[in-house]
Structures are given as C-alpha cells and as structure tokens.
Design a protein around this motif. Structure first.
Motif, PDB file in Angstrom:
ATOM      1  N   GLY A   1       0.496   4.425  13.869  1.00 59.98           N
ATOM      2  CA  GLY A   1       1.786   5.265  12.861  1.00 59.98           C
ATOM      3  C   GLY A   1       2.146   4.276  12.563  1.00 59.98           C
ATOM      4  N   GLY A   2       2.648   2.907  12.253  1.00 56.60           N
ATOM      5  CA  GLY A   2       3.547   1.774  12.321  1.00 56.60           C
ATOM      6  C   GLY A   2       3.092   1.873  10.878  1.00 56.60           C
ATOM      7  N   ARG A   3       4.134   0.507  10.493  1.00 52.12           N
ATOM      8  CA  ARG A   3       4.266   0.012   9.456  1.00 52.12           C
ATOM      9  C   ARG A   3       3.053  -0.681   8.708  1.00 52.12           C
ATOM     10  N   ARG A   4       3.032  -0.522   7.334  1.00 52.50           N
ATOM     11  CA  ARG A   4       1.880  -1.880   7.155  1.00 52.50           C
ATOM     12  C   ARG A   4       2.442  -2.320   5.761  1.00 52.50           C
ATOM     13  N   VAL A   5       2.132  -3.193   5.920  1.00 53.17           N
ATOM     14  CA  VAL A   5       2.562  -4.326   4.838  1.00 53.17           C
ATOM     15  C   VAL A   5       1.317  -5.536   3.979  1.00 53.17           C
ATOM     16  N   VAL A   6       1.578  -5.021   2.592  1.00 53.70           N
ATOM     17  CA  VAL A   6       0.562  -5.932   2.012  1.00 53.70           C
ATOM     18  C   VAL A   6       1.297  -6.675   0.381  1.00 53.70           C
ATOM     19  N   ILE A   7       0.810  -7.986   0.976  1.00 50.00           N
ATOM     20  CA  ILE A   7       1.178  -9.144   0.076  1.00 50.00           C
ATOM     21  C   ILE A   7      -0.241  -9.327  -1.017  1.00 50.00           C
ATOM     22  N   VAL A   8       0.215  -9.521  -2.105  1.00 49.41           N
ATOM     23  CA  VAL A   8      -0.488  -9.645  -3.286  1.00 49.41           C
ATOM     24  C   VAL A   8      -0.081 -10.904  -4.185  1.00 49.41           C
ATOM     25  N   ASP A   9      -1.016 -12.101  -4.421  1.00 49.32           N
ATOM     26  CA  ASP A   9      -0.347 -13.645  -4.431  1.00 49.32           C
ATOM     27  C   ASP A   9      -1.364 -13.932  -5.436  1.00 49.32           C
TER      28      ASP A   9
END
Length: 368
Positions: A141-149
C-alpha cells in the motif's frame, strides 16, 4: 564501470545528497506535494548534465520517506515540508543507496542478453518490466516511484508502452521522466506529465557541485562553466578528460593564423589517433566546434565573453573575427567541418587525417 545514467568518473546521481542551483524546480515540486496536487508523472527537462537525475533521485527519496500529509496520526497533520532533503541515515535513503529499495525502480538502457553489449535504446521489455514491479509492490500500500533516465532513449515500442501507463497510472505511483530533448518525445507523453525545466548553473553553484563530487578543478571553475554552458555534467567530463588543456592547445594553434603551425597541428592529430583515445578524440572535435562557434559569435556581436577559457583567448578571437563578415565565415566553416567530422567518424576514416583536414580548413578560412 559507470552505468548509462552516470558520468564516467563521477558519482552516480543517487549518491549526490544535495542539488545546487535548482531551487525553483524543487520548490514547484514541494508546493504540489504540500497542496495535495502531486501529479502522477513529472518530466524533468533541460540541457544534459545540469542535475536532472540528481533531482529525480532526490524526489524519489523524498516521496518514499515522507508520510502523506493526510496521515494525521496522534498529533494532527504535519506541516508541509520545506525541503526535499532526507537524512542519509533514514532507512529509505540507506536502501536506495544500496540499490535495495522495493518501492523504487530505475529504467535505463540495458545490455543485450545475446551480445552482452549495452543497447543504445530503452526497449519495450524494459518498460514492460514495470508491470511486475507495480504488482509486487502494490501489496504494502505504499508509494511506488519510477525513474526513466533518459526518456529520450526509448524506442517507439517502449514509448507507446510507457504512454499506456501514463494514461492509466497505477495507484500511488509517481513516474519521473528525465529528458534532454523533450521535443523528441511523443506529444501525448509530454501532455500527460507536469514539466519541470531546470536551468544551467552559474560558476559558484558549479564549484559547490564539484566539491560535493570530490573533484578538484583548481581555480578554473569559471572556465569550465564557460565551456560547458553551465552544465555541471559537461564540466565534469571536461575536467576528467583534461579538456581545458586541449582547448588551450587549440587556441594557441589558431593564435598563429593565418600562418599554419603544422607541427602543433600534427601533434593534436597524432594524439587523437592514439590507441584507446576515442573518448578524447570525440572531445577534441566538440572543442573545435565550440571554438568555431565562439569565433562566429565574436564576429556577429562585436563583443566576446567576459570569461577567457584559455590564455589570450579574447584578443585572439577579436583579431580573427573582427566583424560580421568574419563571423559569418566562421559560422559556415563550423557547419562544414562539423558535418565532415561526423561523416568521417561514421565511416571510420583515419582519425589523424580527419583532425588534420579539419585544422587545415580552419587555417584556410583565416587566410580568406
């Protein structure tokens, strides 16, 4: 060995605890978070090497370590945060540093499993891997973060796969897209992101960024800032490859024009042709193009930069580009030699001959 999202010889962006010179972009993100208007996708744009990746990793640490403002707890909602900084001893920060944070995924170019060579594009399988990431991380249930570099590296199939995710974003997920050339992205991708444009860095901020990275550039931060156009990444590359010395050699070479110092030109050409010199060879052609551009601007405007990037540069540029006619001539030769150099490298022409041919063309322009 560096990764596709890291400058050779410099720390990885996730290891930079502080971002310099980008207060406006950071504040815009904090304002959105503090007012409950956090967009699900952010497009971080601006020239290469000005801190976009460092900002993305700072945003990721912040999002994963900061409780939602609507979580009142026992003592009411906390005040809105005023900084993205997270204590490096925080569990989230430590897991990110170790590459072990389950709520974060970084998408970059990957090796081809058949050849084991690094691909020159982000492929559709790289983007499709996010589906499994979202499924596995949704349970807590927490946040998810994606970095596209960098998002610029996506091939068409990968871009379309990402677009589908932006159209139907997963719950409590934030995507951070880094782009050096946003005009090349699909318009539909741009329209579904909130854009943060970052600025180039002045010399004082660049000096602080160098100090944080542990790179000693001596007293020439102003020259590095001048030649790099305010890009700390480009300045680091110049410093690590001894670019200021090479640029000074080029300026010294044109100092004798219209007389051509063939011995000095041959020395530069032979160094460019040495085994293992491919990276420095590319830098040499970039510096030649930069020098010609500075000559063209000096002729067009009648004034040069207040910062000399090499000894006696201002006087040399003023002599060789005294007026707009000369400025146009230097702009033309910059276009011609740049195209010739790109073609020569593409078809693997002898690098020494290619460098020497470029320098002779510059000499001919000075005589003209």
């Amino acid at each position: 060995m560096s990764t596709p999202d890291q400058i050779e010889g410099a720390p990885h962006p996730r290891d930079n605890p502080q971002l310099f010179g980008q207060d406006a972009a950071q504040q815009a993100f904090l304002d959105a978070f503090g007012t409950g208007r956090l967009h699900h996708a952010w497009l971080l744009t601006g020239p290469r090497g000005i801190g976009k990746a460092t900002l993305a990793w700072s945003m990721a640490r912040f999002l994963l370590a900061t409780p939602p403002l609507d979580d009142d707890g026992l003592f009411g909602a906390p005040p809105p945060p005023t900084t993205l900084a997270i204590d490096l001893e925080h569990p989230v920060a430590r897991r990110i540093a170790a590459g072990a944070e389950p709520g974060l995924k970084s998408i970059t170019r990957t090796p081809n499993p058949t050849t084991d060579r690094m691909r020159d594009q982000i492929v559709v399988d790289d983007i499709r891997s996010l589906a499994g990431f979202f499924q596995l991380s949704a349970a807590d249930g927490g946040r998810r973060v994606v970095i596209v570099d960098a998002a610029d590296d996506m091939n068409p199939s990968a871009a379309n796969a990402l677009l589908k995710m932006l159209e139907e974003p997963p719950d409590r997920a934030t995507l951070l897209l880094i782009s050096h050339h946003p005009s090349g992205l699909l318009p539909t991708i741009r329209s579904r992101c909130r854009t943060l444009r970052l600025n180039t860095l002045p010399p004082d901020d660049m000096a602080r960024a160098f100090a944080q990275a542990g790179i000693d550039v001596g007293a020439r931060t102003d020259a590095l800032a001048e030649l790099s156009g305010g890009s700390v990444g480009a300045a680091m590359r110049l410093s690590l490859l001894d670019g200021l010395k090479t640029y000074a050699e080029l300026v010294a070479l044109i100092q004798t024009l219209p007389q051509f110092d063939r011995a000095a030109a041959l020395k530069l050409a032979e160094a460019a042709a040495a085994r293992g010199a491919e990276v420095k060879r590319d830098l040499l052609f970039e510096l030649i193009d930069l020098l010609l551009s500075r000559l063209a601007r000096r002729g067009a405007s009648g004034t040069g930069s207040t910062i000399e990037a090499a000894p006696n540069e201002a006087a040399i540029l003023a002599r060789l580009a005294p007026d707009q006619t000369a400025g146009r001539a230097w702009a033309q030769v910059a276009q011609e030699t740049g195209a010739r150099a790109r073609h020569g490298r593409a078809v693997n022409l002898d690098p020494a001959a290619l460098v020497l041919d470029t320098l002779i063309k510059i000499s001919q322009t000075a005589r003209g």
